[in-house]
Design a protein around this motif. Sequence first.
Motif, PDB file in Angstrom:
ATOM      1  N   ASP A 154      -3.377  -0.100  21.706  1.00  0.00           N
ATOM      2  CA  ASP A 154      -3.829   0.823  20.673  1.00  0.00           C
ATOM      3  C   ASP A 154      -4.852   1.765  21.305  1.00  0.00           C
ATOM      4  O   ASP A 154      -5.947   1.337  21.664  1.00  0.00           O
ATOM      5  CB  ASP A 154      -4.475   0.045  19.527  1.00  0.00           C
ATOM      6  CG  ASP A 154      -5.047   0.938  18.433  1.00  0.00           C
ATOM      7  OD1 ASP A 154      -4.970   2.182  18.565  1.00  0.00           O
ATOM      8  OD2 ASP A 154      -5.572   0.386  17.447  1.00  0.00           O
ATOM      9  N   PRO A 155      -4.545   3.056  21.442  1.00  0.00           N
ATOM     10  CA  PRO A 155      -5.462   3.973  22.123  1.00  0.00           C
ATOM     11  C   PRO A 155      -6.771   4.225  21.381  1.00  0.00           C
ATOM     12  O   PRO A 155      -7.702   4.770  21.949  1.00  0.00           O
ATOM     13  CB  PRO A 155      -4.645   5.261  22.242  1.00  0.00           C
ATOM     14  CG  PRO A 155      -3.627   5.178  21.156  1.00  0.00           C
ATOM     15  CD  PRO A 155      -3.310   3.721  21.009  1.00  0.00           C
ATOM     16  N   ARG A 156      -6.864   3.804  20.126  1.00  0.00           N
ATOM     17  CA  ARG A 156      -8.099   4.014  19.361  1.00  0.00           C
ATOM     18  C   ARG A 156      -9.057   2.821  19.461  1.00  0.00           C
ATOM     19  O   ARG A 156     -10.184   2.885  18.964  1.00  0.00           O
ATOM     20  CB  ARG A 156      -7.769   4.291  17.897  1.00  0.00           C
ATOM     21  CG  ARG A 156      -7.022   5.600  17.709  1.00  0.00           C
ATOM     22  CD  ARG A 156      -6.712   5.856  16.241  1.00  0.00           C
ATOM     23  NE  ARG A 156      -6.017   7.114  16.091  1.00  0.00           N
ATOM     24  CZ  ARG A 156      -6.619   8.278  15.899  1.00  0.00           C
ATOM     25  NH1 ARG A 156      -7.921   8.348  15.873  1.00  0.00           N
ATOM     26  NH2 ARG A 156      -5.913   9.378  15.757  1.00  0.00           N
ATOM     27  N   ALA A 157      -8.613   1.740  20.095  1.00  0.00           N
ATOM     28  CA  ALA A 157      -9.434   0.531  20.179  1.00  0.00           C
ATOM     29  C   ALA A 157     -10.094   0.421  21.552  1.00  0.00           C
ATOM     30  O   ALA A 157      -9.453   0.665  22.580  1.00  0.00           O
ATOM     31  CB  ALA A 157      -8.575  -0.703  19.913  1.00  0.00           C
ATOM     32  N   ASP A 158     -11.365   0.066  21.577  1.00  0.00           N
ATOM     33  CA  ASP A 158     -12.052  -0.161  22.842  1.00  0.00           C
ATOM     34  C   ASP A 158     -11.654  -1.512  23.414  1.00  0.00           C
ATOM     35  O   ASP A 158     -11.751  -2.539  22.734  1.00  0.00           O
ATOM     36  CB  ASP A 158     -13.572  -0.137  22.642  1.00  0.00           C
ATOM     37  CG  ASP A 158     -14.103   1.241  22.291  1.00  0.00           C
ATOM     38  OD1 ASP A 158     -13.448   2.237  22.659  1.00  0.00           O
ATOM     39  OD2 ASP A 158     -15.169   1.320  21.660  1.00  0.00           O
ATOM     40  N   VAL A 159     -11.211  -1.514  24.673  1.00  0.00           N
ATOM     41  CA  VAL A 159     -10.888  -2.746  25.372  1.00  0.00           C
ATOM     42  C   VAL A 159     -12.178  -3.387  25.888  1.00  0.00           C
ATOM     43  O   VAL A 159     -12.351  -4.600  25.867  1.00  0.00           O
ATOM     44  CB  VAL A 159      -9.917  -2.467  26.538  1.00  0.00           C
ATOM     45  CG1 VAL A 159      -9.651  -3.727  27.344  1.00  0.00           C
ATOM     46  CG2 VAL A 159      -8.612  -1.877  26.013  1.00  0.00           C
ATOM     47  N   LEU A 160     -13.085  -2.544  26.356  1.00  0.00           N
ATOM     48  CA  LEU A 160     -14.399  -2.972  26.836  1.00  0.00           C
ATOM     49  C   LEU A 160     -15.387  -1.880  26.479  1.00  0.00           C
ATOM     50  O   LEU A 160     -15.059  -0.688  26.583  1.00  0.00           O
ATOM     51  CB  LEU A 160     -14.376  -3.177  28.357  1.00  0.00           C
ATOM     52  CG  LEU A 160     -15.715  -3.464  29.050  1.00  0.00           C
ATOM     53  CD1 LEU A 160     -16.210  -4.867  28.706  1.00  0.00           C
ATOM     54  CD2 LEU A 160     -15.575  -3.326  30.560  1.00  0.00           C
ATOM     55  N   ALA A 161     -16.584  -2.265  26.058  1.00  0.00           N
ATOM     56  CA  ALA A 161     -17.628  -1.287  25.760  1.00  0.00           C
ATOM     57  C   ALA A 161     -18.950  -1.790  26.308  1.00  0.00           C
ATOM     58  O   ALA A 161     -19.312  -2.949  26.107  1.00  0.00           O
ATOM     59  CB  ALA A 161     -17.730  -1.051  24.257  1.00  0.00           C
ATOM     60  N   VAL A 162     -19.640  -0.926  27.045  1.00  0.00           N
ATOM     61  CA  VAL A 162     -20.958  -1.238  27.586  1.00  0.00           C
ATOM     62  C   VAL A 162     -21.888  -0.121  27.155  1.00  0.00           C
ATOM     63  O   VAL A 162     -21.602   1.062  27.386  1.00  0.00           O
ATOM     64  CB  VAL A 162     -20.932  -1.317  29.128  1.00  0.00           C
ATOM     65  CG1 VAL A 162     -22.318  -1.674  29.665  1.00  0.00           C
ATOM     66  CG2 VAL A 162     -19.884  -2.303  29.615  1.00  0.00           C
ATOM     67  N   GLY A 163     -22.988  -0.484  26.529  1.00  0.00           N
ATOM     68  CA  GLY A 163     -23.944   0.524  26.102  1.00  0.00           C
ATOM     69  C   GLY A 163     -25.367   0.063  26.325  1.00  0.00           C
ATOM     70  O   GLY A 163     -25.689  -1.097  26.070  1.00  0.00           O
ATOM     71  N   ASN A 164     -26.201   0.960  26.832  1.00  0.00           N
ATOM     72  CA  ASN A 164     -27.623   0.679  27.002  1.00  0.00           C
ATOM     73  C   ASN A 164     -28.348   2.026  27.091  1.00  0.00           C
ATOM     74  O   ASN A 164     -27.747   3.072  26.821  1.00  0.00           O
ATOM     75  CB  ASN A 164     -27.881  -0.209  28.240  1.00  0.00           C
ATOM     76  CG  ASN A 164     -27.280   0.353  29.515  1.00  0.00           C
ATOM     77  OD1 ASN A 164     -27.184   1.579  29.692  1.00  0.00           O
ATOM     78  ND2 ASN A 164     -26.865  -0.525  30.417  1.00  0.00           N
TER      79      ASN A 164
END
Length: 199
Positions: free
Chosen positions: A15-25
Amino acid sequence: MTKNRVIIYEESGADPRADVLAVGNHHGRTRVRALAEPAQLEPLVAELVGEGVDRIELCGAFGAVWHARARRAASGRAEVGAIYYGFESLTGVASYKQRFEAGEVLSEAFLIVHEGADPGKDRVVRERDGGGRTTLVAVPDETSAAEVAARLAAELQLIELYGGPGPESAAPVIEAVDAAVPVGVTAWAAAFPAGRGRG
């Protein structure tokens, strides 16, 4: 410094709208998206740029034609890079492509440089139904990328390094795996406006 980045690769049924991995800081945000087919690339790039994404990196499987299309879809509002392979990795990546097309079970890792990332926590393993897997690991720097590559190399047939400035970031990873695994690195075409060449 990049504040909002998305890495895109291809995976059956994704699904191109779903994040497979997300890193935020406080250094910014990096997300990974997967497409079910390349035809979804241009609409996704246009959508991401509209949301404020300022840097996009493409998996090496897309190649130069899709890289060019993604750059056009970004309309100069985001940098668009793609994974390419150096001479030392050409034999290995050609073998990987041939084996993949023959239906062999293969595994690859995407190492993603994101300052402040924790490779023990910022990690996702995507198991494929027919066997093999894609391992995504966010690392804080190139030294950590080399360490992770060395640990995983025996289980992999391909490594792609995202988030670095160019070949200098890939060198430690290539040296860490001692040419046993092909290593791709993001190349940027920001020096030339989208749709134009040198002359």
